[in-house]
Design a protein around this motif. Structure first.
Motif, mmCIF file in Angstrom:
data_model
loop_
_atom_site.group_PDB
_atom_site.id
_atom_site.type_symbol
_atom_site.label_atom_id
_atom_site.label_comp_id
_atom_site.label_asym_id
_atom_site.label_seq_id
_atom_site.Cartn_x
_atom_site.Cartn_y
_atom_site.Cartn_z
ATOM 1 N N MET A 121 119.795 40.080 83.091
ATOM 2 C CA MET A 121 118.700 40.774 82.443
ATOM 3 C C MET A 121 117.798 41.443 83.475
ATOM 4 N N ALA A 122 118.370 41.918 84.553
ATOM 5 C CA ALA A 122 117.586 42.565 85.587
ATOM 6 C C ALA A 122 116.987 43.872 85.078
ATOM 7 N N ASN A 123 117.471 44.399 83.962
ATOM 8 C CA ASN A 123 116.962 45.655 83.430
ATOM 9 C C ASN A 123 115.708 45.468 82.581
ATOM 10 N N ALA A 124 115.356 44.220 82.242
ATOM 11 C CA ALA A 124 114.163 43.984 81.443
ATOM 12 C C ALA A 124 112.938 44.371 82.262
ATOM 13 N N PRO A 125 111.930 44.997 81.638
ATOM 14 C CA PRO A 125 110.762 45.424 82.403
ATOM 15 C C PRO A 125 109.813 44.271 82.727
ATOM 16 N N CYS A 126 109.153 44.380 83.840
ATOM 17 C CA CYS A 126 108.118 43.430 84.246
ATOM 18 C C CYS A 126 106.952 43.565 83.263
ATOM 19 N N THR A 127 106.434 42.447 82.772
ATOM 20 C CA THR A 127 105.331 42.498 81.813
ATOM 21 C C THR A 127 104.017 42.909 82.458
ATOM 22 N N VAL A 128 103.971 42.911 83.790
ATOM 23 C CA VAL A 128 102.742 43.266 84.494
ATOM 24 C C VAL A 128 102.751 44.738 84.909
ATOM 25 N N CYS A 129 103.817 45.162 85.613
ATOM 26 C CA CYS A 129 103.822 46.520 86.169
ATOM 27 C C CYS A 129 104.858 47.450 85.539
ATOM 28 N N GLY A 130 105.809 46.911 84.797
ATOM 29 C CA GLY A 130 106.804 47.740 84.141
ATOM 30 C C GLY A 130 108.062 48.001 84.953
ATOM 31 N N GLU A 131 108.101 47.575 86.214
ATOM 32 C CA GLU A 131 109.307 47.740 87.037
ATOM 33 C C GLU A 131 110.408 46.808 86.504
ATOM 34 N N ALA A 132 111.614 46.967 87.025
ATOM 35 C CA ALA A 132 112.726 46.101 86.609
ATOM 36 C C ALA A 132 112.424 44.668 87.039
ATOM 37 N N ALA A 133 112.474 43.743 86.095
ATOM 38 C CA ALA A 133 112.117 42.345 86.356
ATOM 39 C C ALA A 133 113.344 41.545 86.774
ATOM 40 N N LYS A 134 113.155 40.699 87.762
ATOM 41 C CA LYS A 134 114.232 39.833 88.233
ATOM 42 C C LYS A 134 113.998 38.392 87.813
ATOM 43 N N TYR A 135 112.781 38.057 87.456
ATOM 44 C CA TYR A 135 112.412 36.668 87.201
ATOM 45 C C TYR A 135 111.743 36.544 85.836
ATOM 46 N N LYS A 136 111.645 35.299 85.358
ATOM 47 C CA LYS A 136 110.902 35.075 84.130
ATOM 48 C C LYS A 136 110.047 33.829 84.275
ATOM 49 N N CYS A 137 108.908 33.844 83.625
ATOM 50 C CA CYS A 137 107.967 32.735 83.656
ATOM 51 C C CYS A 137 108.608 31.537 82.957
ATOM 52 N N PRO A 138 108.621 30.374 83.588
ATOM 53 C CA PRO A 138 109.230 29.211 82.943
ATOM 54 C C PRO A 138 108.437 28.719 81.731
ATOM 55 N N ALA A 139 107.161 29.057 81.666
ATOM 56 C CA ALA A 139 106.336 28.585 80.558
ATOM 57 C C ALA A 139 106.460 29.461 79.323
ATOM 58 N N CYS A 140 106.387 30.796 79.502
ATOM 59 C CA CYS A 140 106.368 31.681 78.329
ATOM 60 C C CYS A 140 107.510 32.692 78.310
ATOM 61 N N GLU A 141 108.345 32.678 79.344
ATOM 62 C CA GLU A 141 109.488 33.564 79.468
ATOM 63 C C GLU A 141 109.113 35.032 79.623
ATOM 64 N N ALA A 142 107.851 35.318 79.972
ATOM 65 C CA ALA A 142 107.476 36.699 80.276
ATOM 66 C C ALA A 142 108.222 37.110 81.543
ATOM 67 N N ARG A 143 108.656 38.360 81.595
ATOM 68 C CA ARG A 143 109.433 38.847 82.730
ATOM 69 C C ARG A 143 108.498 39.405 83.801
ATOM 70 N N TYR A 144 108.853 39.196 85.087
ATOM 71 C CA TYR A 144 108.099 39.769 86.187
ATOM 72 C C TYR A 144 109.026 40.071 87.346
ATOM 73 N N CYS A 145 108.551 40.929 88.266
ATOM 74 C CA CYS A 145 109.429 41.425 89.320
ATOM 75 C C CYS A 145 109.121 40.869 90.696
ATOM 76 N N SER A 146 107.934 40.278 90.887
ATOM 77 C CA SER A 146 107.553 39.842 92.223
ATOM 78 C C SER A 146 106.569 38.689 92.146
ATOM 79 N N VAL A 147 106.306 38.100 93.301
ATOM 80 C CA VAL A 147 105.324 37.018 93.379
ATOM 81 C C VAL A 147 103.951 37.541 92.974
ATOM 82 N N GLY A 148 103.623 38.743 93.406
ATOM 83 C CA GLY A 148 102.326 39.321 93.049
ATOM 84 C C GLY A 148 102.162 39.486 91.546
ATOM 85 N N CYS A 149 103.206 39.974 90.899
ATOM 86 C CA CYS A 149 103.147 40.130 89.439
ATOM 87 C C CYS A 149 103.127 38.776 88.747
ATOM 88 N N CYS A 150 103.820 37.790 89.307
ATOM 89 C CA CYS A 150 103.786 36.436 88.751
ATOM 90 C C CYS A 150 102.360 35.896 88.807
#
Length: 144
Positions: free
Chosen positions: A1-30
Motif C-alpha cells: 500500500m505504498a501508493n496510499a497518501p500520507c494523511t499529513v502531507c499527501g505524499e506516498a505513505a510507507k507507514y501506518k499508525c499502529p493506533a488508528c491506521e492513519a498513513r504517513y510517509c516519514s518520522v516528521g509526519c508521524c
C-alpha cells in the motif's frame, strides 16, 4: 500500500499508525499526526453469549429493530441536505483537515458510532465540525 497518501502531507505513505491506521510517509509526519491528536481505533466488541439472546425470549426484538430503522430514517439526509453540505465552504475547509478526516474514519470503523461521536464531541475541533455539518445540512438540532 505504498501508493496510499500520507494523511499529513499527501505524499506516498510507507507507514501506518499502529493506533488508528492513519498513513504517513516519514518520522516528521508521524510526529505531526500524533501531535494533532491520534484517535485509536475502537476494538470490535466481543460477541454476546448465546444465553443473553434467549433471555428476552418472547420479547420485542422485532419491535426494537423496527423502531431503530424508523429512528434512523428520521435522521437520514435528503438529497437537498446533501446539496447544502456540498455547497458549504466551511464544511469543505474542515474536511480538508487530515485530523478531522482521521476522526471521521475512526467513527466509521467504530462498532458503536453514536457513542464514538458523543465522546468525540467533547473535543473542540470535532465539535466545530459537527456544528458546521448540522448547520450546513439545515438541521435544527445544533445545540447538542
Amino acid at each position: 500500500m505504498a501508493n496510499a497518501p500520507c494523511t499529513v502531507c499527501g505524499e506516498a505513505a510507507k507507514y501506518k499508525c499502529p493506533a488508528c491506521e492513519a498513513r504517513y510517509c516519514s518520522v516528521g509526519c508521524c510526529r505531526a499526526h500524533r501531535a494533532e491528536g491520534c484517535m485509536p481505533q475502537a476494538q470490535p466488541a466481543p460477541p454476546a453469549p448465546a444465553a443473553q439472546g434467549t433471555a428476552n425470549a418472547g420479547g420485542d426484538n422485532d419491535g426494537n429493530e423496527k423502531g431503530d430503522e424508523e429512528e434512523d430514517a428520521k435522521h437520514r439526509l435528503r438529497p437537498e441536505d446533501l446539496q447544502r453540505l456540498d455547497g458549504s465552504a466551511r464544511v469543505k475547509e474542515l474536511l480538508a483537515d487530515p485530523c478531522n478526516r482521521a476522526l471521521i474514519e475512526a467513527v466509521r470503523r467504530d462498532p458503536h458510532p453514536l457513542q464514538a461521536i458523543r465522546a468525540l464531541r467533547q473535543q473542540a475541533g470535532f465539535e466545530e465540525l459537527a456544528r458546521a455539518l448540522l448547520c450546513a445540512a439545515g438541521s435544527e438540532d445544533t445545540q447538542r
